[in-house]
Design a protein around this motif. Sequence first.
Motif, PDB file in Angstrom:
ATOM      1  N   TYR A 118       0.857  -1.179   0.000  1.00  0.00           N
ATOM      2  CA  TYR A 118       0.000   0.000   0.000  1.00  0.00           C
ATOM      3  C   TYR A 118       0.894   1.229   0.000  1.00  0.00           C
ATOM      4  N   VAL A 119       0.582   2.176  -0.861  1.00  0.00           N
ATOM      5  CA  VAL A 119       1.366   3.411  -0.949  1.00  0.00           C
ATOM      6  C   VAL A 119       0.423   4.581  -0.711  1.00  0.00           C
ATOM      7  N   GLY A 120       0.714   5.372   0.297  1.00  0.00           N
ATOM      8  CA  GLY A 120      -0.065   6.578   0.557  1.00  0.00           C
ATOM      9  C   GLY A 120       0.538   7.748  -0.203  1.00  0.00           C
ATOM     10  N   GLU A 121      -0.279   8.732  -0.506  1.00  0.00           N
ATOM     11  CA  GLU A 121       0.229   9.877  -1.238  1.00  0.00           C
ATOM     12  C   GLU A 121      -0.647  11.096  -1.004  1.00  0.00           C
ATOM     13  N   GLN A 122      -0.125  12.230  -1.373  1.00  0.00           N
ATOM     14  CA  GLN A 122      -0.884  13.476  -1.353  1.00  0.00           C
ATOM     15  C   GLN A 122      -1.341  13.698  -2.792  1.00  0.00           C
ATOM     16  N   HIS A 123      -2.641  13.759  -3.013  1.00  0.00           N
ATOM     17  CA  HIS A 123      -3.191  13.747  -4.370  1.00  0.00           C
ATOM     18  C   HIS A 123      -2.645  14.839  -5.285  1.00  0.00           C
ATOM     19  N   SER A 179       4.876  13.128  -4.652  1.00  0.00           N
ATOM     20  CA  SER A 179       4.205  11.872  -4.300  1.00  0.00           C
ATOM     21  C   SER A 179       4.037  11.008  -5.539  1.00  0.00           C
ATOM     22  N   HIS A 180       3.624  11.611  -6.634  1.00  0.00           N
ATOM     23  CA  HIS A 180       3.412  10.851  -7.870  1.00  0.00           C
ATOM     24  C   HIS A 180       4.731  10.310  -8.409  1.00  0.00           C
ATOM     25  N   GLU A 239       5.552   7.272  -6.350  1.00  0.00           N
ATOM     26  CA  GLU A 239       4.716   6.144  -6.775  1.00  0.00           C
ATOM     27  C   GLU A 239       5.255   5.548  -8.081  1.00  0.00           C
ATOM     28  N   GLU A 279      -7.363   3.442  -5.704  1.00  0.00           N
ATOM     29  CA  GLU A 279      -8.636   3.690  -5.044  1.00  0.00           C
ATOM     30  C   GLU A 279      -9.488   4.707  -5.786  1.00  0.00           C
TER      31      GLU A 279
END
Length: 81
Positions: A41-46, A51-52, A55, A74
Amino acid sequence: MNSEDVVRAMAPPERLVDSHTGDDLSLDELRARLLAHRVIYVGEQHDSARSHAMEYLIMRLLVSRDSATAVGMEMFQQPFQ
């Protein structure tokens, strides 16, 4: 330049840190740790290009060892993943 080009052109992070120990990690160490797990699972700031980019780096590391890597997001409805 489109947003995908911007993310792909970003340099890898200057430093990768194990959040539990504070130790620095190399890309090879990160890849080995990622590959030791079946689900990641990788969390990020949209709205964060950084963040991208991270990823994208993670996906590149995984696909470099197994081109059959599956990615679920998601933000897409299940039938379109």
